[in-house]
Design a protein around this motif. Sequence first.
Motif, PDB file in Angstrom:
ATOM      1  N   ARG A  80      77.057 -27.870  81.827  1.00 49.43           N
ATOM      2  CA  ARG A  80      77.585 -28.666  82.939  1.00 49.43           C
ATOM      3  C   ARG A  80      78.625 -27.868  83.726  1.00 49.43           C
ATOM      4  N   GLY A 102      75.410 -38.512  85.338  1.00 49.47           N
ATOM      5  CA  GLY A 102      74.057 -38.454  84.793  1.00 49.47           C
ATOM      6  C   GLY A 102      73.468 -37.065  84.705  1.00 49.47           C
ATOM      7  N   GLU A 153      78.802 -35.768  83.272  1.00 44.72           N
ATOM      8  CA  GLU A 153      78.145 -36.697  82.352  1.00 44.72           C
ATOM      9  C   GLU A 153      78.107 -38.100  82.956  1.00 44.72           C
ATOM     10  N   LYS A 154      79.213 -38.507  83.591  1.00 48.36           N
ATOM     11  CA  LYS A 154      79.254 -39.814  84.249  1.00 48.36           C
ATOM     12  C   LYS A 154      78.270 -39.878  85.412  1.00 48.36           C
ATOM     13  N   PRO A 187      72.537 -33.908  82.720  1.00 44.51           N
ATOM     14  CA  PRO A 187      72.375 -33.590  81.296  1.00 44.51           C
ATOM     15  C   PRO A 187      72.908 -32.200  80.960  1.00 44.51           C
ATOM     16  N   SER A 211      82.535 -31.338  82.368  1.00 42.36           N
ATOM     17  CA  SER A 211      81.546 -31.993  81.514  1.00 42.36           C
ATOM     18  C   SER A 211      81.661 -33.511  81.599  1.00 42.36           C
ATOM     19  N   GLN A 212      82.887 -34.030  81.532  1.00 39.16           N
ATOM     20  CA  GLN A 212      83.079 -35.478  81.597  1.00 39.16           C
ATOM     21  C   GLN A 212      82.644 -36.035  82.950  1.00 39.16           C
ATOM     22  N   SER A 224      74.931 -29.429  77.813  1.00 42.63           N
ATOM     23  CA  SER A 224      76.134 -29.229  77.013  1.00 42.63           C
ATOM     24  C   SER A 224      77.331 -29.064  77.945  1.00 42.63           C
ATOM     25  N   PRO A 225      78.555 -29.115  77.413  1.00 39.26           N
ATOM     26  CA  PRO A 225      79.725 -28.881  78.264  1.00 39.26           C
ATOM     27  C   PRO A 225      79.656 -27.557  79.026  1.00 39.26           C
TER      28      PRO A 225
END
Length: 246
Positions: A235, A227, A224-225, A229, A220-221, A231-232
């Motif tokens: 992802r 880009g 997210e970096k 989209p 997830s982290q 939820s964890p």
Amino acid sequence: MNFKWPEPLDPATEVENNPHLQTSQRGKKPKAFLKDYPTEFTHAVFPRTIILFDELVGGIAKHQLDIINQAPDDYLAVIIYGAGASFFTLNPNIHLSIKNFITSLNITDSTSPDNTPEPINKLDVDMPVSKMKLKKLYGKPWTLILSGTSPATREYLLWQQTFAVNPKLTFSVIPFDRSLCSWVIMNLSGDAVKEGCENEILTIVKRELWASGNFRGFASQTLEKAGIPGSPSERTVHATNTLTID
């Protein structure tokens, strides 16, 4: 609301971008062609040759590496299959054989008004100068360096990729590409791995990853970096959707 995980064996995504599933002669056929096919070799589709930049140059001497680093797009790597220290000792002029072979192909740019073969007066193939100690000679590929190709010749050689010239000489021509990445995460081998269990293994791997809080957090982290989209959990699914066992 509980997240509904997908079926582990749903079709993988990004398959078309997986370099390990690609072949030679992919993409649009080049404008260049072989005029009259003057030299015989096996015209066939081969698996894409995947050798990362650091592996291609890992065994050559610093002065050769410095030249490549200055302008990697000006050079092409030539990899002879089955060639190591003994092969080059027994075939000290193999680079000239490859140069003569490429020259004899009469690669012609179809956009040329008179269909004349490409100029090859600057084409050259240099032998690798090894920086390795004798006991490590097989640690890296023995990369020959091809230079002086015209745009049309370069395009054709990269499209064809692999040239099976005779039983003793088969080689691939590939770019010095820093952007190429391996998609291989691990190799499964040993007596415990039985052929035909790929789906079972993939199912277990995905479910274990989905159940891992550490992996979900990392995925997830990271995404997210980038880009991506969601939820964890979403992802995490995105991160594992490309997994295959081949």
